[in-house]
Design a protein around this motif. Structure first.
Motif, PDB file in Angstrom:
ATOM      1  N   SER A  89      -4.200   3.855 -11.469  1.00 38.35           N
ATOM      2  CA  SER A  89      -4.921   4.145 -12.710  1.00 38.35           C
ATOM      3  C   SER A  89      -5.893   5.286 -12.433  1.00 38.35           C
ATOM      4  O   SER A  89      -6.222   5.572 -11.283  1.00 38.35           O
ATOM      5  N   TYR A  90      -6.348   5.947 -13.492  1.00 37.33           N
ATOM      6  CA  TYR A  90      -7.240   7.101 -13.343  1.00 37.33           C
ATOM      7  C   TYR A  90      -8.495   6.906 -14.175  1.00 37.33           C
ATOM      8  O   TYR A  90      -8.433   6.527 -15.342  1.00 37.33           O
ATOM      9  N   ASP A  91      -9.645   7.183 -13.567  1.00 39.38           N
ATOM     10  CA  ASP A  91     -10.925   7.130 -14.258  1.00 39.38           C
ATOM     11  C   ASP A  91     -11.415   8.565 -14.415  1.00 39.38           C
ATOM     12  O   ASP A  91     -11.816   9.204 -13.434  1.00 39.38           O
ATOM     13  N   SER A  92     -11.356   9.095 -15.639  1.00 37.04           N
ATOM     14  CA  SER A  92     -11.722  10.490 -15.872  1.00 37.04           C
ATOM     15  C   SER A  92     -13.219  10.751 -15.669  1.00 37.04           C
ATOM     16  O   SER A  92     -13.612  11.864 -15.347  1.00 37.04           O
ATOM     17  N   ASP A  93     -14.054   9.740 -15.863  1.00 36.91           N
ATOM     18  CA  ASP A  93     -15.493   9.922 -15.655  1.00 36.91           C
ATOM     19  C   ASP A  93     -15.813  10.224 -14.196  1.00 36.91           C
ATOM     20  O   ASP A  93     -16.598  11.115 -13.896  1.00 36.91           O
ATOM     21  N   SER A  94     -15.211   9.469 -13.287  1.00 39.06           N
ATOM     22  CA  SER A  94     -15.475   9.669 -11.858  1.00 39.06           C
ATOM     23  C   SER A  94     -14.434  10.568 -11.197  1.00 39.06           C
ATOM     24  O   SER A  94     -14.557  10.894 -10.024  1.00 39.06           O
ATOM     25  N   GLU A  95     -13.403  10.959 -11.967  1.00 41.97           N
ATOM     26  CA  GLU A  95     -12.286  11.762 -11.450  1.00 41.97           C
ATOM     27  C   GLU A  95     -11.667  11.119 -10.215  1.00 41.97           C
ATOM     28  O   GLU A  95     -11.371  11.772  -9.226  1.00 41.97           O
ATOM     29  N   THR A  96     -11.496   9.821 -10.297  1.00 39.13           N
ATOM     30  CA  THR A  96     -10.965   9.047  -9.183  1.00 39.13           C
ATOM     31  C   THR A  96      -9.747   8.246  -9.623  1.00 39.13           C
ATOM     32  O   THR A  96      -9.743   7.648 -10.686  1.00 39.13           O
ATOM     33  N   HIS A  97      -8.738   8.246  -8.777  1.00 36.37           N
ATOM     34  CA  HIS A  97      -7.582   7.380  -8.982  1.00 36.37           C
ATOM     35  C   HIS A  97      -7.847   6.074  -8.243  1.00 36.37           C
ATOM     36  O   HIS A  97      -8.319   6.094  -7.103  1.00 36.37           O
ATOM     37  N   GLU A  98      -7.556   4.965  -8.888  1.00 35.50           N
ATOM     38  CA  GLU A  98      -7.648   3.672  -8.227  1.00 35.50           C
ATOM     39  C   GLU A  98      -6.237   3.151  -8.062  1.00 35.50           C
ATOM     40  O   GLU A  98      -5.481   3.053  -9.022  1.00 35.50           O
ATOM     41  N   VAL A  99      -5.909   2.855  -6.839  1.00 31.92           N
ATOM     42  CA  VAL A  99      -4.575   2.378  -6.494  1.00 31.92           C
ATOM     43  C   VAL A  99      -4.702   0.941  -6.020  1.00 31.92           C
ATOM     44  O   VAL A  99      -5.460   0.654  -5.097  1.00 31.92           O
ATOM     45  N   ARG A 100      -3.986   0.061  -6.674  1.00 32.89           N
ATOM     46  CA  ARG A 100      -3.942  -1.335  -6.244  1.00 32.89           C
ATOM     47  C   ARG A 100      -2.598  -1.557  -5.571  1.00 32.89           C
ATOM     48  O   ARG A 100      -1.573  -1.101  -6.070  1.00 32.89           O
ATOM     49  N   PHE A 101      -2.653  -2.242  -4.428  1.00 36.77           N
ATOM     50  CA  PHE A 101      -1.401  -2.530  -3.718  1.00 36.77           C
ATOM     51  C   PHE A 101      -1.427  -3.961  -3.218  1.00 36.77           C
ATOM     52  O   PHE A 101      -2.482  -4.551  -3.023  1.00 36.77           O
ATOM     53  N   ASP A 102      -0.246  -4.486  -3.052  1.00 37.74           N
ATOM     54  CA  ASP A 102      -0.085  -5.847  -2.547  1.00 37.74           C
ATOM     55  C   ASP A 102       0.072  -5.761  -1.035  1.00 37.74           C
ATOM     56  O   ASP A 102       1.113  -5.333  -0.546  1.00 37.74           O
ATOM     57  N   PRO A 103      -0.962  -6.150  -0.268  1.00 33.44           N
ATOM     58  CA  PRO A 103      -0.876  -6.039   1.184  1.00 33.44           C
ATOM     59  C   PRO A 103       0.204  -6.914   1.808  1.00 33.44           C
ATOM     60  O   PRO A 103       0.583  -6.698   2.958  1.00 33.44           O
ATOM     61  N   ASP A 104       0.720  -7.874   1.052  1.00 27.46           N
ATOM     62  CA  ASP A 104       1.823  -8.680   1.556  1.00 27.46           C
ATOM     63  C   ASP A 104       3.170  -7.986   1.362  1.00 27.46           C
ATOM     64  O   ASP A 104       4.168  -8.372   1.967  1.00 27.46           O
ATOM     65  N   ALA A 105       3.203  -6.960   0.496  1.00 25.47           N
ATOM     66  CA  ALA A 105       4.459  -6.289   0.181  1.00 25.47           C
ATOM     67  C   ALA A 105       4.579  -4.892   0.796  1.00 25.47           C
ATOM     68  O   ALA A 105       5.680  -4.400   1.003  1.00 25.47           O
ATOM     69  N   ILE A 106       3.444  -4.258   1.076  1.00 24.04           N
ATOM     70  CA  ILE A 106       3.470  -2.887   1.587  1.00 24.04           C
ATOM     71  C   ILE A 106       2.272  -2.674   2.514  1.00 24.04           C
ATOM     72  O   ILE A 106       1.176  -3.172   2.248  1.00 24.04           O
ATOM     73  N   ALA A 107       2.500  -1.942   3.594  1.00 19.03           N
ATOM     74  CA  ALA A 107       1.419  -1.623   4.533  1.00 19.03           C
ATOM     75  C   ALA A 107       0.435  -0.668   3.857  1.00 19.03           C
ATOM     76  O   ALA A 107       0.834   0.176   3.051  1.00 19.03           O
ATOM     77  N   PRO A 108      -0.847  -0.784   4.179  1.00 16.77           N
ATOM     78  CA  PRO A 108      -1.838   0.121   3.582  1.00 16.77           C
ATOM     79  C   PRO A 108      -1.481   1.600   3.763  1.00 16.77           C
ATOM     80  O   PRO A 108      -1.636   2.391   2.835  1.00 16.77           O
ATOM     81  N   SER A 109      -0.991   1.969   4.931  1.00 15.32           N
ATOM     82  CA  SER A 109      -0.628   3.376   5.161  1.00 15.32           C
ATOM     83  C   SER A 109       0.492   3.823   4.224  1.00 15.32           C
ATOM     84  O   SER A 109       0.461   4.938   3.690  1.00 15.32           O
ATOM     85  N   MET A 110       1.458   2.965   3.984  1.00 18.25           N
ATOM     86  CA  MET A 110       2.550   3.302   3.063  1.00 18.25           C
ATOM     87  C   MET A 110       2.044   3.331   1.619  1.00 18.25           C
ATOM     88  O   MET A 110       2.495   4.140   0.819  1.00 18.25           O
ATOM     89  N   ALA A 111       1.104   2.463   1.287  1.00 15.59           N
ATOM     90  CA  ALA A 111       0.517   2.471  -0.058  1.00 15.59           C
ATOM     91  C   ALA A 111      -0.194   3.795  -0.311  1.00 15.59           C
ATOM     92  O   ALA A 111      -0.108   4.352  -1.415  1.00 15.59           O
ATOM     93  N   ILE A 112      -0.858   4.338   0.702  1.00 18.59           N
ATOM     94  CA  ILE A 112      -1.544   5.623   0.568  1.00 18.59           C
ATOM     95  C   ILE A 112      -0.534   6.729   0.314  1.00 18.59           C
ATOM     96  O   ILE A 112      -0.709   7.566  -0.582  1.00 18.59           O
ATOM     97  N   VAL A 113       0.532   6.754   1.080  1.00 17.91           N
ATOM     98  CA  VAL A 113       1.562   7.788   0.906  1.00 17.91           C
ATOM     99  C   VAL A 113       2.202   7.669  -0.475  1.00 17.91           C
ATOM    100  O   VAL A 113       2.365   8.674  -1.185  1.00 17.91           O
ATOM    101  N   GLU A 114       2.551   6.454  -0.893  1.00 19.13           N
ATOM    102  CA  GLU A 114       3.136   6.246  -2.218  1.00 19.13           C
ATOM    103  C   GLU A 114       2.162   6.671  -3.310  1.00 19.13           C
ATOM    104  O   GLU A 114       2.552   7.291  -4.302  1.00 19.13           O
ATOM    105  N   ALA A 115       0.892   6.347  -3.136  1.00 21.80           N
ATOM    106  CA  ALA A 115      -0.118   6.712  -4.124  1.00 21.80           C
ATOM    107  C   ALA A 115      -0.264   8.226  -4.230  1.00 21.80           C
ATOM    108  O   ALA A 115      -0.272   8.775  -5.339  1.00 21.80           O
ATOM    109  N   MET A 116      -0.370   8.901  -3.095  1.00 22.48           N
ATOM    110  CA  MET A 116      -0.525  10.352  -3.116  1.00 22.48           C
ATOM    111  C   MET A 116       0.703  11.015  -3.720  1.00 22.48           C
ATOM    112  O   MET A 116       0.580  11.987  -4.472  1.00 22.48           O
ATOM    113  N   ALA A 117       1.873  10.491  -3.440  1.00 23.66           N
ATOM    114  CA  ALA A 117       3.092  11.039  -4.038  1.00 23.66           C
ATOM    115  C   ALA A 117       3.056  10.886  -5.555  1.00 23.66           C
ATOM    116  O   ALA A 117       3.405  11.812  -6.292  1.00 23.66           O
ATOM    117  N   GLY A 118       2.609   9.723  -6.023  1.00 22.91           N
ATOM    118  CA  GLY A 118       2.503   9.500  -7.461  1.00 22.91           C
ATOM    119  C   GLY A 118       1.451  10.376  -8.103  1.00 22.91           C
ATOM    120  O   GLY A 118       1.670  10.957  -9.173  1.00 22.91           O
TER     121      GLY A 118
END
Length: 104
Positions: free
Chosen positions: A13-42
């Motif tokens: 999701s994106y917050d235009s006020d703070s210009e920040t993307h918030e990425v929620r991930f399921d740590p049981d389904a994906i490693a944090p490092s992979m969540a970061i790569v997937e998020a940046m790709a998105g």
């Protein structure tokens, strides 16, 4: 039970006020490092294989151990720069990605 569908382990999701993307991930389904790569790709609308490898910025295995090693009820946080953005990883399944910077 996970709040994420099995075919989409990250939610952005994106917050235009703070210009920040918030990425929620399921740590049981994906490693944090992979969540970061997937998020940046998105966020950048780029295939993950075309991004600069995360390992050139931070050790993905160390990142995963640090984030996944937090005790229940404890939030470990790691912050670093990746692809000219501030990335903050929380052990409770949230990654915050800041707006592009001019490289401070």
């Amino acid at each position: 039970m996970s709040e994420f569908p099995s075919d989409d382990p990250v939610s952005i999701s994106y917050d235009s006020d703070s210009e920040t993307h918030e990425v929620r991930f399921d740590p049981d389904a994906i490693a944090p490092s992979m969540a970061i790569v997937e998020a940046m790709a998105g966020i950048l609308d780029t295939p993950p294989t075309e991004l600069e490898p995360l390992v050139e910025t931070v050790d993905p295995m160390a990142l995963d151990r640090l984030v996944n090693g937090a005790d229940e009820g404890t939030d470990r946080t790691l912050e670093f720069r990746y692809l000219a953005r501030r990335v903050t990883v929380h052990s409770h399944g949230i990654v915050e990605v800041g707006a592009p910077s001019n490289g401070d």
